[in-house]
Write an enzyme that holds these catalytic residues in place. Sequence first.
Site: not given
Length: 465
Positions: A111-113, A144
């Site tokens: 999800f950090k993308d 991250t």
Amino acid sequence: MKYISTRGQSPALSFEDAMLAGLASDGGLYVPEKIPQFSKEEIASWASLSYQELAFKVMSPFVDGEVPDDELRELIQKTYSTFRHDAIAPLVQTAHNEFILELFHGPTLAFKDFALQFLGNLLDYVLKKKDQRVVIMGATSGDTGSAAIEGCRHSDNVDIFILHPHNRVSEVQRRQMTTVLQKNVFNLALEGNFDDCQNMVKSSFGDQSFLPPDRQLVAVNSINWVRIMAQIVYYFYAGLALDAPHRAVSFSVPTGNFGDIFAGYLAKKMGLPIDRLVIATNANDILHRCISNNDHSLETLVQSLSPSMDIMVSSNFERMLFDLYDQDGGAINNLMLNFKTTGKLILSDLALTKARAVFTSYRLDDKTMTQVMTHFWEATGYLLDPHTAIGVEAARKTLYRQDIPVVCLSTAHPAKFPESIRKAGFSNEPELPRYMADLFDRKESYSVQPNNIEVVQQFIADNIR
């Protein structure tokens, strides 16, 4: 739009300056002076928008014209063109009124993308405009780092140094970082845990005298406001898919540094009808203890099978406290100084009541988490990564409104955590995407560093181009 520090002792900054500053000079985190709010009618009008179009609607009030609208749209399009699913953040139904929001279709499978690919493009745009070079220094508990490196590795204006806890991330997570061999990318394996990495980054932002006079540090951790801003979007996207704003929605969020779930809290403040936000934690349960027992005290960090959540000091919780205490910077400054001194933080009765009106929480250990992965697969044929498994079980244990759909945020692809998959009893590990199939054959480059800030800072100073 001006940005102010949670500790109230730094000057207000513009959007671009807050992005470049990362941590405020008083040690606080930047937040918008006011949170934009959307009417029910306005939110309803977005129902047919693509993810990219919705991202512009949600984020543009925070940017407030500092990046021209056409340029902002172009940056958004560029960011999400690298995602492997046309829906960007698809929803999968797994039970009655239970949905998985798949946030792992970006280039590094996490999800950090969503935030870091956008931050990388935005940072490149701003630095070229200013003809400025910067040094990125970040800490990662696993995801991250690779997302930040992927977002910034092509920038001629950036040298990026990422600290990860040595032998405390999965092999896939490590290799995603250490096999990127661009000359501006440096991976440091710190002999400590994530909190040690994070503390070193924060201390370095407080005193940047180790850098050349023409450079400054920029944050890629979620202390950078842009990270939070970009993550708000997928709450609206999921809510709209489930008929918000005409019905309420709950979200369950695997939580370590509190940034992802804080974005959900902001989505609620902006007008999305969120009923409950579930703080789902592993054995490093300081946030669960805080919400359930007002016990926000440091304990020994545990190495778990959900390594991205192996965090004890959740940076973004300070942003939440700032809101719970009605933006009283002095009160937050006192709370955080006392926490740093004593390792304990006790919320006022009013602040705790406000928090419990929005949040509930739950804790899972490794054994229960692997059992959830196994049982969920048997029931649905859907393989959860360990963090998402915690989020799903937390939702099932804490939410009792059958008429309100719950969205469980799936924060990473299960192929990133083969050890957890094996311990859950699966004989076949999920395959990495084709473009990453040779990951274990790629050359690695990283430097093991002692848990010593002077040594790490000297390494950075010596390697700035």
